[in-house]
Enzyme design. Structure first.
Site, PDB file in Angstrom:
ATOM      1  N   ARG A  88     -62.447 -90.347  48.810  1.00 41.99           N
ATOM      2  CA  ARG A  88     -62.449 -90.451  50.261  1.00 41.99           C
ATOM      3  C   ARG A  88     -61.708 -91.693  50.738  1.00 41.99           C
ATOM      4  NH1 ARG A  88     -67.014 -87.153  51.852  1.00 41.99           N
ATOM      5  NH2 ARG A  88     -67.325 -87.095  54.094  1.00 41.99           N
ATOM      6  N   ARG A 127     -73.531 -77.034  63.750  1.00 36.43           N
ATOM      7  CA  ARG A 127     -73.787 -76.776  62.326  1.00 36.43           C
ATOM      8  C   ARG A 127     -75.275 -76.905  62.000  1.00 36.43           C
ATOM      9  NH1 ARG A 127     -70.040 -79.636  57.987  1.00 36.43           N
ATOM     10  NH2 ARG A 127     -70.815 -81.606  58.805  1.00 36.43           N
TER      11      ARG A 127
HETATM   12  P1  AMP Z   1     -70.060 -84.992  53.434  1.00 36.12           P
HETATM   13  O1  AMP Z   1     -71.212 -84.140  53.083  1.00 36.12           O
HETATM   14  O2  AMP Z   1     -68.902 -84.858  52.484  1.00 36.12           O
HETATM   15  O3  AMP Z   1     -69.629 -84.858  54.883  1.00 36.12           O
HETATM   16  O4  AMP Z   1     -70.543 -86.525  53.271  1.00 36.12           O
HETATM   17  C1  AMP Z   1     -71.584 -87.036  54.071  1.00 36.12           C
HETATM   18  C2  AMP Z   1     -71.623 -88.554  53.972  1.00 36.12           C
HETATM   19  O5  AMP Z   1     -71.855 -88.949  52.613  1.00 36.12           O
HETATM   20  C3  AMP Z   1     -70.338 -89.277  54.369  1.00 36.12           C
HETATM   21  O6  AMP Z   1     -70.211 -89.456  55.775  1.00 36.12           O
HETATM   22  C4  AMP Z   1     -70.497 -90.591  53.611  1.00 36.12           C
HETATM   23  O7  AMP Z   1     -71.433 -91.436  54.260  1.00 36.12           O
HETATM   24  C5  AMP Z   1     -71.144 -90.133  52.306  1.00 36.12           C
HETATM   25  N1  AMP Z   1     -70.105 -89.802  51.304  1.00 36.12           N
HETATM   26  C6  AMP Z   1     -69.815 -88.582  50.770  1.00 36.12           C
HETATM   27  N2  AMP Z   1     -68.824 -88.660  49.886  1.00 36.12           N
HETATM   28  C7  AMP Z   1     -68.444 -89.976  49.858  1.00 36.12           C
HETATM   29  C8  AMP Z   1     -67.431 -90.700  49.159  1.00 36.12           C
HETATM   30  N3  AMP Z   1     -66.597 -90.092  48.315  1.00 36.12           N
HETATM   31  N4  AMP Z   1     -67.357 -92.037  49.378  1.00 36.12           N
HETATM   32  C9  AMP Z   1     -68.198 -92.672  50.203  1.00 36.12           C
HETATM   33  N5  AMP Z   1     -69.142 -92.047  50.926  1.00 36.12           N
HETATM   34  C10 AMP Z   1     -69.267 -90.709  50.758  1.00 36.12           C
END
Ligand code: AMP
Length: 221
Positions: A88, A127
């Site tokens: 990310r 969602r």
């Molecule tokens: P997601 O489900 O992919 O939208 O992720 C939800 C939240 O998890 C993000 O907004 C971040 O706070 C954290 N997160 C998920 N993947 C990462 C990553 N690769 N690096 C840092 N934080 C992450």
């Protein structure tokens, strides 16, 4: 195949990742799902991650990379994986490259899901996710469950993610533009990026993605 999925929050990464992973017979590895599992099991990692997630910020690289590495080293990921939400930022992308280099393996493609910003906000606001399984995702208008608040798949309770509130979504979009988007150029330099539109019916997007990945794989051979 080894694939990285990128796109802004609300691009449908999670929805498409589940479908693509099934079609391609590779595990779906979502760092967001791994963090959410840690939060519901109240682990130390979950406690740490929650404060960052609730604010819409990235969890620190060190713990994120260690968690992703650990998951990628599981036997089911030996012959391929679909990474959803990792890397990310550029330093995570560099760390991933180092991990892959150590194993003498390479990514096959980086699939970039494109969606206009107004659409993102609408998608996220509506969602709803199942408490039992975060891969069961609904939308109050676009893909409503048969009974409001109840998962069609398993009967679990549907809820809105804490970080799907409007204010947090703005921060997440900002974080996406400043930190995550640069990885698209990073991977373009490696000739790996395939961009598709993430608008339209879910099945059509899956089909579009599969065709784009097939073309990319044939070109990389
Ligand atoms: P997601 O489900 O992919 O939208 O992720 C939800 C939240 O998890 C993000 O907004 C971040 O706070 C954290 N997160 C998920 N993947 C990462 C990553 N690769 N690096 C840092 N934080 C992450």
């Amino acid at each position: 195949m080894r694939i990285v999925l990128v796109g802004p929050p609300g691009a449908g990464k999670g929805t498409q990742a589940v479908r693509l992973a099934e079609k391609l017979a590779i595990p779906h590895i979502s760092t967001g799902d791994l963090f959410r599992a840690n939060i519901s099991q109240q682990t130390e990692l979950g406690k740490l991650a929650k404060s960052y997630m609730d604010a819409g910020n990235l969890v620190p690289d060190e713990v994120t990379i260690a968690m992703a590495k650990d998951r990628m080293e599981q036997p089911d990921a030996e012959n391929g994986f679909l990474l959803d939400g990792f890397p990310r930022n550029v330093s995570q992308a560099e760390a991933l490259d180092r991990l892959l280099d150590e194993e003498s393996i390479k990514l096959d493609a980086v699939l970039d899901l494109e969606v206009p910003e107004e659409e993102v906000v609408k998608r996220i606001a509506g969602r709803r996710i199942c408490r039992n399984d975060s891969s069961h995702v609904f939308h109050v208008t676009y893909s409503p469950p048969k009974q409001a608040g109840v998962c069609d798949v398993c009967g679990g309770e549907l809820y809105q993610r804490d970080d799907d509130s409007e204010e947090t979504v703005r921060t997440r979009l900002e974080v996406y533009h400043t930190q995550t988007e640069p990885i698209i150029d990073y991977y373009k330099a490696q000739g790996l990026v395939v961009t598709i539109s993430s608008l339209g019916p879910v099945d059509e997007i899956t089909q579009r993605a599969l065709e784009a990945l097939k073309r990319e794989k044939a070109e990389n051979k």
